[in-house]
Design an enzyme around this catalytic site. Structure first.
Site, PDB file in Angstrom:
ATOM      1  N   PHE A  42      23.791  -1.554  23.457  1.00  0.00           N
ATOM      2  CA  PHE A  42      24.483  -2.311  24.505  1.00  0.00           C
ATOM      3  C   PHE A  42      23.507  -2.963  25.483  1.00  0.00           C
ATOM      4  O   PHE A  42      23.632  -4.114  25.824  1.00  0.00           O
ATOM      5  CB  PHE A  42      25.406  -1.374  25.299  1.00  0.00           C
ATOM      6  N   ILE A 114      28.325   6.386  16.788  1.00  0.00           N
ATOM      7  CA  ILE A 114      29.515   6.539  15.940  1.00  0.00           C
ATOM      8  C   ILE A 114      29.267   5.948  14.550  1.00  0.00           C
ATOM      9  O   ILE A 114      30.177   5.840  13.747  1.00  0.00           O
ATOM     10  CB  ILE A 114      30.735   5.845  16.597  1.00  0.00           C
ATOM     11  N   HIS A 130      30.824  11.218  20.572  1.00  0.00           N
ATOM     12  CA  HIS A 130      31.760  10.098  20.694  1.00  0.00           C
ATOM     13  C   HIS A 130      32.537   9.852  19.397  1.00  0.00           C
ATOM     14  O   HIS A 130      33.120   8.784  19.216  1.00  0.00           O
ATOM     15  CB  HIS A 130      31.025   8.823  21.134  1.00  0.00           C
ATOM     16  N   CYS A 138      46.369   9.462  12.442  1.00  0.00           N
ATOM     17  CA  CYS A 138      47.407   8.998  13.366  1.00  0.00           C
ATOM     18  C   CYS A 138      47.351   9.872  14.616  1.00  0.00           C
ATOM     19  O   CYS A 138      47.511  11.095  14.520  1.00  0.00           O
ATOM     20  CB  CYS A 138      48.777   9.125  12.706  1.00  0.00           C
ATOM     21  N   CYS A 141      51.022  11.947  15.069  1.00  0.00           N
ATOM     22  CA  CYS A 141      51.435  13.104  14.259  1.00  0.00           C
ATOM     23  C   CYS A 141      50.266  13.792  13.576  1.00  0.00           C
ATOM     24  O   CYS A 141      50.432  14.818  12.922  1.00  0.00           O
ATOM     25  CB  CYS A 141      52.485  12.689  13.228  1.00  0.00           C
ATOM     26  N   ASN A 223      11.968   6.154  24.799  1.00  0.00           N
ATOM     27  CA  ASN A 223      12.869   5.009  24.992  1.00  0.00           C
ATOM     28  C   ASN A 223      12.062   3.761  25.297  1.00  0.00           C
ATOM     29  O   ASN A 223      10.999   3.847  25.896  1.00  0.00           O
ATOM     30  CB  ASN A 223      13.820   5.306  26.164  1.00  0.00           C
TER      31      ASN A 223
HETATM   32  P1  NAD Z   1      22.537   1.758  25.553  1.00  0.00           P
HETATM   33  O1  NAD Z   1      22.703   0.440  24.880  1.00  0.00           O
HETATM   34  O2  NAD Z   1      23.090   1.937  26.914  1.00  0.00           O
HETATM   35  O3  NAD Z   1      20.989   2.105  25.640  1.00  0.00           O
HETATM   36  C1  NAD Z   1      20.170   2.031  24.523  1.00  0.00           C
HETATM   37  C2  NAD Z   1      18.753   2.379  24.971  1.00  0.00           C
HETATM   38  O4  NAD Z   1      17.959   2.499  23.812  1.00  0.00           O
HETATM   39  C3  NAD Z   1      18.118   1.325  25.866  1.00  0.00           C
HETATM   40  O5  NAD Z   1      17.662   1.940  27.052  1.00  0.00           O
HETATM   41  C4  NAD Z   1      16.954   0.775  25.038  1.00  0.00           C
HETATM   42  O6  NAD Z   1      15.780   0.579  25.811  1.00  0.00           O
HETATM   43  C5  NAD Z   1      16.717   1.844  24.035  1.00  0.00           C
HETATM   44  N1  NAD Z   1      16.291   1.366  22.719  1.00  0.00           N
HETATM   45  C6  NAD Z   1      16.876   0.420  21.934  1.00  0.00           C
HETATM   46  N2  NAD Z   1      16.227   0.324  20.759  1.00  0.00           N
HETATM   47  C7  NAD Z   1      15.202   1.209  20.817  1.00  0.00           C
HETATM   48  C8  NAD Z   1      14.166   1.572  19.924  1.00  0.00           C
HETATM   49  N3  NAD Z   1      14.042   1.028  18.698  1.00  0.00           N
HETATM   50  N4  NAD Z   1      13.266   2.498  20.328  1.00  0.00           N
HETATM   51  C9  NAD Z   1      13.363   3.074  21.559  1.00  0.00           C
HETATM   52  N5  NAD Z   1      14.330   2.780  22.447  1.00  0.00           N
HETATM   53  C10 NAD Z   1      15.236   1.862  22.068  1.00  0.00           C
HETATM   54  O7  NAD Z   1      23.075   2.864  24.538  1.00  0.00           O
HETATM   55  P2  NAD Z   1      23.572   4.351  24.842  1.00  0.00           P
HETATM   56  O8  NAD Z   1      22.782   4.956  25.932  1.00  0.00           O
HETATM   57  O9  NAD Z   1      23.632   5.028  23.533  1.00  0.00           O
HETATM   58  O10 NAD Z   1      25.059   4.142  25.419  1.00  0.00           O
HETATM   59  C11 NAD Z   1      25.943   3.185  24.856  1.00  0.00           C
HETATM   60  C12 NAD Z   1      27.245   3.757  24.303  1.00  0.00           C
HETATM   61  O11 NAD Z   1      27.754   2.892  23.244  1.00  0.00           O
HETATM   62  C13 NAD Z   1      27.085   5.082  23.629  1.00  0.00           C
HETATM   63  O12 NAD Z   1      28.283   5.743  23.641  1.00  0.00           O
HETATM   64  C14 NAD Z   1      26.725   4.660  22.212  1.00  0.00           C
HETATM   65  O13 NAD Z   1      26.926   5.622  21.269  1.00  0.00           O
HETATM   66  C15 NAD Z   1      27.684   3.490  21.988  1.00  0.00           C
HETATM   67  N6  NAD Z   1      27.101   2.587  20.995  1.00  0.00           N
HETATM   68  C16 NAD Z   1      26.902   3.111  19.752  1.00  0.00           C
HETATM   69  C17 NAD Z   1      26.305   2.356  18.766  1.00  0.00           C
HETATM   70  C18 NAD Z   1      26.083   3.003  17.415  1.00  0.00           C
HETATM   71  O14 NAD Z   1      26.856   3.868  17.008  1.00  0.00           O
HETATM   72  N7  NAD Z   1      24.995   2.635  16.729  1.00  0.00           N
HETATM   73  C19 NAD Z   1      25.878   1.040  19.049  1.00  0.00           C
HETATM   74  C20 NAD Z   1      26.131   0.517  20.339  1.00  0.00           C
HETATM   75  C21 NAD Z   1      26.733   1.330  21.321  1.00  0.00           C
END
Ligand code: NAD
Length: 255
Positions: A42, A114, A130, A138, A141, A223
């Protein structure tokens, strides 16, 4: 360029040594774990918040309970689209965690993702706080629907038993987390010796609050961007987790 900024190279070596010595590691991750697989997160610079989109609302809306009510057909089709976009290969980070588990060092993975990529890579003890996009049911039910049947449809998929709308087993924004999964994740974090946190901006609560339960001395954060927890971490590494994790694990091949 190196894996991490020069100032962090010593930290990288120290973290390798910790992983080599520890057999009670838990990994807590987020969307950044899967960006190298091609699934955008995101908030980073290539994340969904920073991409041009034809969609009128911010990305979180499409993963929200509100959207599932406002537009059940659009919500079901969005679920199908996401499912298809998650059919990609696991990243170096997913693979490194499989290695750690196989060597008996990793106790559990707690993920906010997810996309199911930890399972696809071959990890076993996973708390998906998550939820996931593998199971469809569903909410009225409880009837379970075969994934293939849901995916083959268009628009809302009425439950064959009661007619309510079938959905993926994902925790949407505006919904509460599954208490059993949450409790398992919390216990794993509470009981581990070494906690590695990576690929998460650590701003999505309550999931991000799970690391408050960690009681050990080796909180390792990996990160790209700084997070609100960097100061609290014993070790913070800023770089690509899909490259850093394999490098850290390669340093622990002692047997
Ligand atoms: P976020 O987008 O808020 O943050 C992602 C973080 O990961 C950022 O701070 C970024 O700097 C870092 N990042 C990205 N690529 C990287 C890499 N290759 N190496 C190191 N760091 C890296 O995501 P979040 O904190 O997980 O929160 C977002 C919510 O949306 C969560 O619930 C997440 O599970 C969900 N979401 C899930 C997916 C998925 O299932 N792949 C994708 C998008 C969002």
């Amino acid at each position: 360029m190196g894996l991490v900024p020069q100032a962090e190279e010593r930290t990288l070596e120290e973290v390798k040594a910790i992983i080599e010595d520890s057999d009670q590691i838990v990994f807590f991750g987020g969307a950044g774990v899967s960006t190298a697989s091609g699934i955008p997160d995101f908030r980073s610079k290539n994340g969904l918040y920073n991409q041009k989109s034809d969609r009128p609302y911010p990305p979180e809306y499409y993963f929200s309970h509100e959207f599932s009510i406002d537009d059940p057909d659009g919500f079901a089709d969005f679920t199908r689209e996401c499912y298809q976009s998650y059919q990609v290969e696991p990243s170096g980070c997913h693979q490194a965690l499989v290695d750690l588990e196989q060597r008996g060092k990793l106790q559990a993975i707690v993920t906010q993702n997810i996309d199911g990529l930890h399972q696809r890579a071959g990890s076993h003890n996973i708390y998906e706080v998550h939820g996931n996009m593998r199971d469809f049911y569903c909410p009225h039910c409880g009837h379970r629907v075969a994934r293939e049947d849901f995916l083959a449809g268009r628009g809302r998929y009425p439950c064959p038993k009661c007619g309510h709308n079938v959905r993926a087993n994902v925790v949407l924004y505006g919904e509460t987390l599954d208490q059993g999964v949450l409790y398992g994740a919390l216990r794993a974090i509470q009981d581990c010796r070494t906690l590695i946190v990576g690929g998460s901006s650590l701003v999505v609560y309550p999931a991000a609050g799970l690391i408050d339960y960690y009681r050990g001395k080796e909180l390792i954060l990996i990160n790209y961007d700084p997070t609100p927890q960097d100061r609290r971490a014993n070790y913070a590494l800023h770089g690509d987790i899909s490259k850093i994790m394999p490098a850290l694990v390669a340093g622990s091949e002692r047997g």
